[in-house]
Design an enzyme around this catalytic site. Structure first.
Site, mmCIF file in Angstrom:
data_model
loop_
_atom_site.group_PDB
_atom_site.id
_atom_site.type_symbol
_atom_site.label_atom_id
_atom_site.label_comp_id
_atom_site.label_asym_id
_atom_site.label_seq_id
_atom_site.Cartn_x
_atom_site.Cartn_y
_atom_site.Cartn_z
ATOM 1 C CG ASP A 120 -2.225 1.796 -6.410
ATOM 2 O OD1 ASP A 120 -1.006 2.098 -6.365
ATOM 3 O OD2 ASP A 120 -2.992 2.662 -6.895
ATOM 4 C CE1 TYR A 122 -5.080 9.930 -4.789
ATOM 5 C CE2 TYR A 122 -5.722 10.493 -2.625
ATOM 6 C CZ TYR A 122 -5.780 10.568 -3.998
ATOM 7 O OH TYR A 122 -6.746 11.713 -4.331
ATOM 8 C CG HIS A 126 -2.129 11.669 -8.090
ATOM 9 N ND1 HIS A 126 -2.742 11.747 -9.591
ATOM 10 C CD2 HIS A 126 -2.882 10.625 -7.623
ATOM 11 C CE1 HIS A 126 -3.650 10.709 -9.753
ATOM 12 N NE2 HIS A 126 -3.581 10.229 -8.409
ATOM 13 C CD GLU A 135 0.187 3.989 -8.907
ATOM 14 O OE1 GLU A 135 0.652 3.330 -7.800
ATOM 15 O OE2 GLU A 135 -0.983 4.027 -9.169
ATOM 16 C CG ASP A 188 -3.713 1.862 -10.362
ATOM 17 O OD1 ASP A 188 -4.149 0.548 -10.404
ATOM 18 O OD2 ASP A 188 -3.926 2.648 -9.619
ATOM 19 C CD GLN A 229 -10.883 7.268 -9.428
ATOM 20 O OE1 GLN A 229 -10.530 7.686 -10.375
ATOM 21 N NE2 GLN A 229 -10.180 7.247 -8.232
ATOM 22 C CB SER A 253 -2.422 -3.311 -12.258
ATOM 23 O OG SER A 253 -3.891 -3.241 -11.580
ATOM 24 C CB THR A 306 -0.734 9.031 -9.673
ATOM 25 O OG1 THR A 306 -1.576 8.149 -9.899
ATOM 26 C CG2 THR A 306 -0.212 9.611 -10.934
#
Ligand code: MN
Length: 429
Positions: free
Chosen positions: A135, A137, A142, A210, A242, A249, A266, A358
């Site tokens: 994944d 970023y 974001h 996503e 996701d 987190q 996911s 995202t």
């Protein structure tokens, strides 16, 4: 080879509603189970599912080099391994078979009965056996928002972010198909400014809007994929939610990044829309300053104009649209992501899944997660039923949709949805 399947003037003998995600110009690939309990690779036009295994057995792919059982499988991995030339030939042939000017299948009732199913009568499966899931970023907005919200304003985006597509290795075992129920995760969290954790269900369950791409076997271990060739190895795209537990987190993600806050689930949409089908919707990606290192430099229309939307539906209410974004907002492109992923010699295989990260735009309406939309719960979202949300409640359904549109064609992804349930009771102790 021309992508004749993309001809915008082509019409199908299968009726397609004007706002359908699946006109004859789409021809996505997926896997479904028929009501006779047969698993097959298939495609879709309008509201009909098309059994490609049956079409192949009936001889409709004559002249294309395919093994007899290529579509009689529970995943697309082997077909994807056949490579772009074969994908293109098969998609072009499907477009011809269902063209209104082609009588062959159109007027063969016996064959039609074997090949066509109402979408209501089939059950969609995961389209690929996902070996690895990464994944990224890659939205600047974001990344800036999340770093500000989780780490505080004084620690905005890390200094490496503008130089390479940052990612973490995700978990493929818990990637599920749209419609699968999601259990709220439990875990360790800390109360603001505390350093001693408590245990319990996440109170800050979030989605991440996503888009993900799926690759073929792209390189051998030790080799890398150039940014110029990277797209040759991308089969197609799906929508991806996701799911993320922000409170888990926040406690766990330093120093090594997300772990249990993301690996519980996911969700992906069931139909893989091919990169070929998305060709007409290519646009130039976001300007990059500073100029990236040589192996990440590229020119031309390297991203796709995909409108993205998120709806939230309470258990007994109607949907409220809470986000409208666009894939073209991303800073790093798919080709840059794939090239960067392999620059150290990491091998990529057929069916691997790569999340975009995202997709947030630069306005509040276009943020792709609850933590951004509600600014960490300080600005709750109002829903149509009069209730409001800081994060996702139990029994809420999150629905993502995506489509591309120009003056002649609209191509969509269908839905990527999941309903949230509380943790299993016997396990909370
Ligand atoms: Mn993500």
């Amino acid at each position: 080879m021309l992508i004749t399947a993309n001809n915008p003037n082509r019409k199908s003998w299968i009726s397609v509603k004007p706002n359908s995600d699946f006109p004859i110009q789409n021809i996505p690939f997926g896997v479904f189970i028929t009501k006779d309990d047969i698993v097959t690779v298939g495609t879709r036009i309008g509201d009909l599912a098309i059994d490609l295994g049956a079409l192949h057995q009936l001889g409709y792919f004559k002249g294309i080099d395919l093994t007899d059982d290529i579509f009689l499988q529970d995943s697309l991995n082997d077909f994807i391994s056949d490579g772009r030339k074969t994908w293109r030939k098969v998609r072009n042939r499907i477009a011809d078979i269902f063209d209104i000017n082609n009588n062959e299948l159109q007027f063969n009732e016996l064959h039609r009965e074997k090949v066509l199913f109402d979408m209501k009568d089939v059950e969609m499966q995961l389209p690929v056996n996902i070996g690895d899931y990464t994944d990224f970023y890659s939205s600047k907005d974001h990344a800036t928002n999340v770093e500000t919200l989780l780490k505080g304003v004084d620690k905005s985006r890390s200094s490496n972010w503008l130089h390479m597509p940052i990612a973490y290795h995700g978990r493929s075992s818990s990637v599920v198909i749209s419609g699968t129920n999601i259990r709220r995760p439990k875990g360790q969290t800390v109360i603001e400014n505390d350093t001693t954790p408590i245990f319990g269900p996440s109170n800050m369950l979030d989605f991440e809007l996503e888009v993900a791409f799926i690759t073929t076997d792209a390189n051998k271990m030790g080799e890398h994929i150039s940014v110029k060739d990277a797209e040759e190895h991308i089969f197609g795209l799906v929508l991806l939610n996701d799911w993320t537990a922000r409170d888990i987190q926040k406690w766990e993600f330093e120093p090594l990044g997300p772990f249990l806050s993301k690996n519980f689930a996911s969700t992906i949409s069931p139909w893989i829309v091919t990169l070929d089908a998305l060709e007409p919707f290519r646009v130039v990606s976001q300007p990059q300053d500073p100029k990236p290192l040589h192996y990440l430099q590229q020119e031309g229309k390297k991203t796709i104009d995909i409108n993205l939307q998120v709806s939230l539906k309470p258990d007994k209410g109607s949907e409220t649209i809470i986000s409208n974004s666009n894939f073209k907002n991303q800073y790093w492109t798919m080709a840059q992501q794939l090239s960067h992923h392999t620059i150290n010699g990491c091998n990529v295989r057929s069916g691997d899944l790569f999340g975009s990260g995202t997709v947030s735009g630069n306005t509040q309406e276009s943020y792709g997660s609850m933590i951004e939309l509600t600014w960490a719960g300080t600005k709750p979202i109002n829903l149509k039923d009069g209730s409001n949300r800081k994060f996702i409640n139990d029994f809420d359904t999150v629905i993502m949709r995506g489509f591309c549109k120009n003056e002649s064609v609209r191509i969509g992804f269908g839905e990527c949805k999941g309903k949230v349930f509380p943790p299993k009771k016997e396990l909370i102790k």
